[in-house]
Design a protein around this motif. Structure first.
Motif, PDB file in Angstrom:
ATOM      1  N   TRP A 243       0.827  -1.209   0.000  1.00 31.99           N
ATOM      2  CA  TRP A 243       0.000   0.000   0.000  1.00 31.99           C
ATOM      3  C   TRP A 243       0.857   1.254   0.000  1.00 31.99           C
ATOM      4  N   MET A 244       1.878   1.281   0.856  1.00 39.00           N
ATOM      5  CA  MET A 244       2.630   2.521   1.034  1.00 39.00           C
ATOM      6  C   MET A 244       3.513   2.844  -0.156  1.00 39.00           C
ATOM      7  N   ILE A 245       4.109   1.843  -0.772  1.00 39.62           N
ATOM      8  CA  ILE A 245       4.953   2.167  -1.918  1.00 39.62           C
ATOM      9  C   ILE A 245       4.102   2.630  -3.102  1.00 39.62           C
ATOM     10  N   SER A 246       2.893   2.093  -3.232  1.00 39.87           N
ATOM     11  CA  SER A 246       1.994   2.559  -4.289  1.00 39.87           C
ATOM     12  C   SER A 246       1.429   3.940  -3.960  1.00 39.87           C
ATOM     13  N   SER A 247       1.076   4.151  -2.704  1.00 41.53           N
ATOM     14  CA  SER A 247       0.562   5.459  -2.287  1.00 41.53           C
ATOM     15  C   SER A 247       1.623   6.534  -2.442  1.00 41.53           C
ATOM     16  N   TYR A 248       2.862   6.187  -2.136  1.00 42.12           N
ATOM     17  CA  TYR A 248       3.963   7.138  -2.319  1.00 42.12           C
ATOM     18  C   TYR A 248       4.065   7.575  -3.777  1.00 42.12           C
ATOM     19  N   GLN A 249       3.978   6.619  -4.686  1.00 40.93           N
ATOM     20  CA  GLN A 249       4.063   6.954  -6.102  1.00 40.93           C
ATOM     21  C   GLN A 249       2.882   7.814  -6.550  1.00 40.93           C
ATOM     22  N   LYS A 250       1.703   7.554  -6.017  1.00 40.10           N
ATOM     23  CA  LYS A 250       0.536   8.347  -6.404  1.00 40.10           C
ATOM     24  C   LYS A 250       0.658   9.784  -5.912  1.00 40.10           C
ATOM     25  N   VAL A 251       1.005   9.963  -4.637  1.00 40.38           N
ATOM     26  CA  VAL A 251       1.128  11.316  -4.098  1.00 40.38           C
ATOM     27  C   VAL A 251       2.237  12.077  -4.803  1.00 40.38           C
ATOM     28  N   LEU A 252       3.319  11.387  -5.112  1.00 43.67           N
ATOM     29  CA  LEU A 252       4.413  12.039  -5.822  1.00 43.67           C
ATOM     30  C   LEU A 252       3.960  12.493  -7.208  1.00 43.67           C
ATOM     31  N   ARG A 253       3.218  11.643  -7.903  1.00 44.58           N
ATOM     32  CA  ARG A 253       2.699  12.007  -9.218  1.00 44.58           C
ATOM     33  C   ARG A 253       1.737  13.193  -9.123  1.00 44.58           C
ATOM     34  N   ASP A 254       0.849  13.151  -8.127  1.00 44.86           N
ATOM     35  CA  ASP A 254      -0.120  14.230  -7.969  1.00 44.86           C
ATOM     36  C   ASP A 254       0.547  15.558  -7.641  1.00 44.86           C
ATOM     37  N   SER A 255       1.702  15.508  -6.991  1.00 42.94           N
ATOM     38  CA  SER A 255       2.366  16.747  -6.590  1.00 42.94           C
ATOM     39  C   SER A 255       3.109  17.414  -7.734  1.00 42.94           C
ATOM     40  N   ARG A 256       3.405  16.674  -8.795  1.00 42.96           N
ATOM     41  CA  ARG A 256       4.164  17.236  -9.901  1.00 42.96           C
ATOM     42  C   ARG A 256       3.253  17.962 -10.877  1.00 42.96           C
ATOM     43  N   ASP A 257       3.596  19.213 -11.165  1.00 38.36           N
ATOM     44  CA  ASP A 257       2.815  20.001 -12.107  1.00 38.36           C
ATOM     45  C   ASP A 257       3.030  19.556 -13.543  1.00 38.36           C
ATOM     46  N   ASP A 258       4.154  18.929 -13.831  1.00 34.77           N
ATOM     47  CA  ASP A 258       4.475  18.550 -15.204  1.00 34.77           C
ATOM     48  C   ASP A 258       4.244  17.061 -15.458  1.00 34.77           C
ATOM     49  N   LYS A 259       3.536  16.398 -14.539  1.00 30.17           N
ATOM     50  CA  LYS A 259       3.250  14.971 -14.705  1.00 30.17           C
ATOM     51  C   LYS A 259       1.757  14.728 -14.598  1.00 30.17           C
ATOM     52  N   LEU A 260       1.264  13.787 -15.359  1.00 30.53           N
ATOM     53  CA  LEU A 260      -0.134  13.416 -15.265  1.00 30.53           C
ATOM     54  C   LEU A 260      -0.371  12.604 -13.996  1.00 30.53           C
ATOM     55  N   PRO A 261      -1.515  12.810 -13.320  1.00 29.37           N
ATOM     56  CA  PRO A 261      -1.774  12.079 -12.082  1.00 29.37           C
ATOM     57  C   PRO A 261      -2.044  10.606 -12.336  1.00 29.37           C
ATOM     58  N   MET A 262      -1.875   9.819 -11.295  1.00 29.50           N
ATOM     59  CA  MET A 262      -2.104   8.378 -11.378  1.00 29.50           C
ATOM     60  C   MET A 262      -3.539   8.074 -10.968  1.00 29.50           C
ATOM     61  N   THR A 263      -4.252   7.313 -11.780  1.00 28.52           N
ATOM     62  CA  THR A 263      -5.626   6.953 -11.464  1.00 28.52           C
ATOM     63  C   THR A 263      -5.650   5.887 -10.377  1.00 28.52           C
ATOM     64  N   TYR A 264      -6.827   5.733  -9.764  1.00 38.01           N
ATOM     65  CA  TYR A 264      -6.948   4.734  -8.703  1.00 38.01           C
ATOM     66  C   TYR A 264      -6.916   3.319  -9.266  1.00 38.01           C
ATOM     67  N   LYS A 265      -7.320   3.134 -10.514  1.00 38.83           N
ATOM     68  CA  LYS A 265      -7.148   1.819 -11.141  1.00 38.83           C
ATOM     69  C   LYS A 265      -5.671   1.452 -11.210  1.00 38.83           C
ATOM     70  N   ALA A 266      -4.847   2.410 -11.624  1.00 34.92           N
ATOM     71  CA  ALA A 266      -3.411   2.158 -11.701  1.00 34.92           C
ATOM     72  C   ALA A 266      -2.827   1.882 -10.319  1.00 34.92           C
ATOM     73  N   VAL A 267      -3.324   2.588  -9.306  1.00 30.68           N
ATOM     74  CA  VAL A 267      -2.816   2.375  -7.952  1.00 30.68           C
ATOM     75  C   VAL A 267      -3.165   0.976  -7.453  1.00 30.68           C
ATOM     76  N   ILE A 268      -4.381   0.535  -7.716  1.00 30.75           N
ATOM     77  CA  ILE A 268      -4.789  -0.804  -7.267  1.00 30.75           C
ATOM     78  C   ILE A 268      -3.954  -1.885  -7.948  1.00 30.75           C
ATOM     79  N   VAL A 269      -3.726  -1.724  -9.254  1.00 35.38           N
ATOM     80  CA  VAL A 269      -2.893  -2.699  -9.967  1.00 35.38           C
ATOM     81  C   VAL A 269      -1.462  -2.658  -9.432  1.00 35.38           C
ATOM     82  N   GLN A 270      -0.971  -1.465  -9.121  1.00 33.98           N
ATOM     83  CA  GLN A 270       0.383  -1.378  -8.565  1.00 33.98           C
ATOM     84  C   GLN A 270       0.460  -2.005  -7.175  1.00 33.98           C
ATOM     85  N   ILE A 271      -0.605  -1.879  -6.396  1.00 30.25           N
ATOM     86  CA  ILE A 271      -0.645  -2.557  -5.096  1.00 30.25           C
ATOM     87  C   ILE A 271      -0.549  -4.065  -5.270  1.00 30.25           C
ATOM     88  N   LEU A 272      -1.304  -4.611  -6.225  1.00 33.23           N
ATOM     89  CA  LEU A 272      -1.237  -6.054  -6.482  1.00 33.23           C
ATOM     90  C   LEU A 272       0.145  -6.462  -6.973  1.00 33.23           C
TER      91      LEU A 272
END
Length: 550
Positions: A243-272
């Protein structure tokens, strides 16, 4: 870092290309019910992980298994204390009233005046803070003393993460209830809080949950039985890691102005993906450690040293000082013991392939060594069947994790699907063309930057260059590329005199808490979201200026 502008007129040609607008304040991204539920689930994962470990430690004590009790408790208490100290240090810095009041006042007045292009720089500052985040401003006397006492009590009770989660929920809800500019201000504060939580929880997970998982699996294999509390603790630790390594990647993506955010589908697949790969990795560790305790320690230390040197050789750019960068690399080396973690901008395909092959070979070697030398310690009648089942679990779990990794990168990656239909022609960027005035490329690079400055390589996607390669038109039938975020040119500008730290490192304003304070003050006072612009050397004049003033 103080705010200063040279006041010299800059032509559009000489000016660095503007950064993409921050989605948090520009109205492109809002706090949603999914975000609220995600934070609640993260809080539930935190509680389940810690409570199951403490419950299991108490059960070991009641069973008079004092060695298991001591080791379980150590892996709970020591990482938690380290994280609490770091969290309280961040709170003390953020709540401090040591600010550069003149700079803040000038910035707020300029932003509130509605100027079309208010320009602020972050050069020539040795003070502690360049602005006030609003969390400590105006709090005086008894209220201020109460805040200090409350925060000290929270950290002593080891509840810093819980408080930060609750605070993030509060800020997110406030951003929903208010309009601009209050919405942008609360959303920006929530993003900063989420970044702190992600960094703290990632550190705690790999200092606590990862060794706890290996310990409990080793005990279960060594004793030949699985207690319900052992299974609950191991499952909670594994889920917390994934959970935490995937959540870290999502928050990091969301914080970047020059990067597209990560969807929750992508986060769930990354958790698996991480759930199965880390599960296979820790089970292989536990099998090997149940027979070769000393050699397992040697193996872990050797793998950690090799991974740390590999990361250092890659010249990461995360922290503000050399020694902090080395400590950060050492911590990432611990993560690399268990799973892949991208720490550099650029094409990670080959680095990930090397790491995945290394982990695969190690898992096979560790499991094979356990299977061959497990000896006669297991006297069960179905010992061979039991061993074969464990080997199959390691292999199938790693295969499932690899499958979900391919699903993520081929279908759900925020930058677009990676398929075999599109292709890229690699080509070195000619320095002469970058220095030439007639060059069609954006002025992001210089032919001979000073020795003390890094060569900037961050060209936007819409310019046709990604890093050091030219993109050519894909063949017929290929999927169109993901549309890039369009730059914004109006509103105040915060110029940060540092090269932009590229993904997956956080931006400088997420690391340097002084910049956070300035940004929050401007966010609350400016009529529109301030644009954040990092240093971009485009002309010889700029190179000379930075060489003589930085």
């Amino acid at each position: 870092m103080a705010a200063k502008s040279d006041g010299a007129p800059v032509s559009p040609r000489d000016e660095a290309p503007p950064e993409r607008p921050p989605r948090a304040g520009a109205g492109g991204q809002r706090y949603t019910l999914r975000d609220f539920c995600w934070t609640l689930c993260a809080l539930l994962v935190f509680f389940s992980d810690g409570a199951s470990d403490l419950w299991l430690a108490a059960d070991y004590y009641l069973r008079r298994e004092f060695w298991c009790f001591a080791l379980t408790l150590v892996f709970v208490v020591v990482p938690s204390v380290v994280v609490q100290v770091l969290s309280f240090r961040w709170f003390a810095f953020d709540f401090s009233e040591t600010v550069e009041s003149g700079t803040v006042a000038a910035a707020v007045v300029a932003a509130a005046s509605g100027a079309e292009e208010a320009d602020f720089s972050t050069k020539d500052s040795g003070e502690w803070g360049a602005g006030r985040a609003g969390s400590g401003g105006g709090v005086r006397g008894c209220c201020r003393a109460f805040v200090w006492f409350f925060q000290a009590l929270v950290h002593v009770l080891q509840l810093a993460q819980v408080w930060r989660y609750v605070h993030a929920l509060y800020l997110g809800v406030q951003s929903r209830w208010h309009g601009d500019p209050e919405r942008r201000y609360f959303y920006r504060r929530m993003m900063f809080e989420n970044a702190d939580i992600s960094m703290l929880r990632l550190l705690e997970s790999f200092l606590k949950s990862a060794p706890q998982l290996v310990l409990q699996l080793s005990i279960m294999i060594h004793t030949g039985q699985v207690l319900p509390l052992q299974g609950l603790s191991a499952s909670a630790s594994l889920i917390s890691l994934a959970w935490m390594i995937s959540s870290y990647q999502k928050v990091l993506r969301d914080s970047r102005d020059d990067k597209l955010p990560m969807t929750y589908k992508a986060v769930i697949v990354q958790i698996l993906w991480h759930l199965f790969t880390i599960g296979a990795r820790t089970l292989a560790f536990a099998l090997f450690a149940s027979v070769f305790q000393l050699y397992f320690g040697i193996f872990i230390v050797s793998h950690w040293c090799i991974m740390t040197f590999w990361i250092i050789q890659g010249e990461t750019d995360f922290c503000m000082s050399k020694w902090e960068e080395i400590i950060y690399n050492m911590m990432v080396g611990i993560v690399y013991v268990f799973c892949w973690f991208s720490v550099r901008e650029g094409r990670t395909r080959y680095r990930m392939l090397i790491y995945s092959l290394t982990v695969f070979v190690e898992n096979v070697a560790l499991t094979t060594a356990w299977y061959v030398y497990r000896g006669t310690a297991d006297r069960h009648s179905n010992a061979d069947f039991y061993a074969v089942v464990l080997v199959c679990v390691v292999a199938s779990s790693y295969a499932l994790g690899t499958f979900f990794m391919f699903v993520y990168y081929c279908l759900l990656h925020p930058d677009g699907a990676i398929s075999g239909w599109a292709y890229i022609v690699e080509k070195e960027v000619p320095v002469e063309s970058l220095a030439s005035p007639a060059s069609s490329l954006p002025p992001d690079l210089v032919s001979s930057p000073p020795r003390t400055l890094q060569r900037t390589k961050g060209l936007d996607r819409e310019s046709g260059v990604d890093g050091d390669v030219f993109k050519v038109r894909p063949p017929r039938g290929a999927k169109p590329p993901v549309p890039a975020l369009k730059p914004r040119t109006e509103g105040p500008v915060i110029r940060i005199d540092l090269p932009r730290k590229k993904y997956p490192a956080w931006d400088a304003h997420f690391i340097d808490r002084r910049l956070r304070k300035t940004i929050l003050v401007l966010e609350s006072a400016a009529p529109v979201t301030p644009r954040i612009q990092y240093r971009c050397l485009s002309t010889a004049k700029e190179v000379m200026e930075y060489e003589t003033t930085v």
